[in-house]
Structures are given as C-alpha cells and as structure tokens.
Scaffold this active site. Sequence first.
Site, PDB file in Angstrom:
ATOM      1  CB  SER A  14      -0.907   0.008   1.230  1.00 49.69           C
ATOM      2  OG  SER A  14      -1.513   1.280   1.388  1.00 49.69           O
ATOM      3  CG  HIS A  39      -3.988  -1.751  -1.318  1.00 44.69           C
ATOM      4  ND1 HIS A  39      -5.085  -2.545  -1.606  1.00 44.69           N
ATOM      5  CD2 HIS A  39      -4.366  -0.936  -0.296  1.00 44.69           C
ATOM      6  CE1 HIS A  39      -6.082  -2.240  -0.789  1.00 44.69           C
ATOM      7  NE2 HIS A  39      -5.671  -1.256   0.008  1.00 44.69           N
ATOM      8  CG  ASP A  41      -5.273   2.221   1.327  1.00 47.76           C
ATOM      9  OD1 ASP A  41      -6.191   1.382   1.310  1.00 47.76           O
ATOM     10  OD2 ASP A  41      -4.118   1.961   1.681  1.00 47.76           O
ATOM     11  CG  MET A  43      -8.551   6.860   2.991  1.00 43.73           C
ATOM     12  SD  MET A  43      -7.513   6.906   4.468  1.00 43.73           S
ATOM     13  CE  MET A  43      -6.807   5.261   4.434  1.00 43.73           C
ATOM     14  CG  HIS A  72      -9.541  -0.137   0.061  1.00 43.11           C
ATOM     15  ND1 HIS A  72      -8.919  -0.338   1.284  1.00 43.11           N
ATOM     16  CD2 HIS A  72     -10.879  -0.229   0.314  1.00 43.11           C
ATOM     17  CE1 HIS A  72      -9.827  -0.526   2.211  1.00 43.11           C
ATOM     18  NE2 HIS A  72     -11.018  -0.457   1.646  1.00 43.11           N
ATOM     19  CG  MET A  74     -11.346   2.742   2.717  1.00 47.84           C
ATOM     20  SD  MET A  74      -9.944   2.671   3.864  1.00 47.84           S
ATOM     21  CE  MET A  74      -8.600   2.855   2.702  1.00 47.84           C
ATOM     22  CG  MET A 143     -11.114  -2.742   6.111  1.00 47.65           C
ATOM     23  SD  MET A 143      -9.606  -2.317   5.191  1.00 47.65           S
ATOM     24  CE  MET A 143      -8.674  -1.400   6.433  1.00 47.65           C
ATOM     25  CG  ASP A 181      -5.658  -2.761   3.941  1.00 43.58           C
ATOM     26  OD1 ASP A 181      -4.621  -2.511   4.582  1.00 43.58           O
ATOM     27  OD2 ASP A 181      -6.204  -1.936   3.187  1.00 43.58           O
TER      28      ASP A 181
END
Length: 227
Positions: A14, A39, A41, A43, A72, A74, A143, A181
């Site tokens: 990540s 990966h 993330d 957000m 991913h 979020m 998660m 993760d």
Amino acid sequence: MTNATNDKIIIAPSILSVDFTRLKEAVDLIEDAGADWVHIDVMDGHFVPNLTIGPPVVKSIREETKLFLDVHLMIEKPDLLIPDFVAAGADMLTVHVEACTHLNRTIQLITKSGVKAGVALNPATPLYVLEYVPETVEMILLMTVNPGFGGQSYITQMTEKIRKLREWINWTNRKVYLQIDGGISTANIKEVTTAGANVIVAGSAFFNAPDKHRFVSEMRRLSDYCG
C-alpha cells in the site's frame, strides 16, 4: 498489467504510508521488490477520518507502472467517482458495504465498466452481509484494522473471521480473492494465510523494511495458503 491467479499469495504493498511527493519512487520500489499489485487507498475524510488521493493521482501511477492497480475506495457515495477511477486506469475497484446504499447496483456499475469489482468489510461488520453479493465480485477485503490510517496493529480477532470467510468461499465453490488489509507483516503472515487469506496488503511493514525484495520473499516463504 500483471494479473495474478487465485492459487497463490498476492503481495500488494500500500502506498498510503509513503511520501506522496515521491510516488514514482514508491511504485518503482514495489516493482523492484517483486510484489504483485499496487494497493491504492482512496479516502474522502467522511467515510474515514483521513483524506488521501483521487483519480488524477491514480492516472499518474497508471502511467508509471504496468502492475495491477488495486484501488480501495474508502469513500461515501462511490458511484459518483467510479467512472473517473475507471478512466484513470484502475484494474480493481473495491467498495465498502457500509458505504453503499445499493451495493448490487454499485457492483454492476464497476463490472459493466470492464473493471474487476471487490467488496470490503470493516472489522465489526458481520459476514452475513455477503450472502446476496453478486457472483461477479472477484475479491472480498476484510479490514484487519479500523480503516483510515496506516501503521496500526493487527486486530487478533480477525483471524477467526478470515477462517470463517474462507470456509464460506470454499463452500460456495467460488474463485474469489480473500484480501486482508491492516497490520500484516512477516510476524503474522503465516497466521493469516493459514486462515485463508491470499491477497496481502502491507504498507508500513513493506516501506519500513531495509531490504524490500527480501521482505517480499520472506512474506512468500512464511505464508501457508493452500486454498
């Protein structure tokens, strides 16, 4: 693009924990270490208490690597941004069940765009929410820390949750990646892969490792996934 099969351990570092002004260097480190996926993330500061990156940065990463981009989301209301992340070059888009009012519709939007779809669950979310998830989902992400920040410790109760999910996946006879993760390193890779995880996200553990190629090799050596 490197597309991994479902019968081996996938290592997906990540970029959450890196200096965002040095993303190309971080992606190069991932490639040179022999990892499989990047990966990413995403957000929004609402669904989780942090704000990271959007489609333009994903597009920039896509231009720098042929590795599989595991994005991913979020974020709240992911449907609004899915077309932008598809256009940016994501290979997999994973959405949270907790953030989707109409999960099936969201998954359909992803798969109809020609991108692989994943579904993520927070630590306290029960597994039964997956009962009617479409078979077009190619990955389930558990998660193993509360989402929002890197560098957290693995929640030990998640091992049993991984085991139960792997049993359910095997019972349904579906070829679905089981990704985890949060807080994963060489210290617990055997535990989580024995339980049934086969896609491993590692952020701080990877980027803090003095020898990243050796870290990836050790993660593979210590893993004990047998499907």
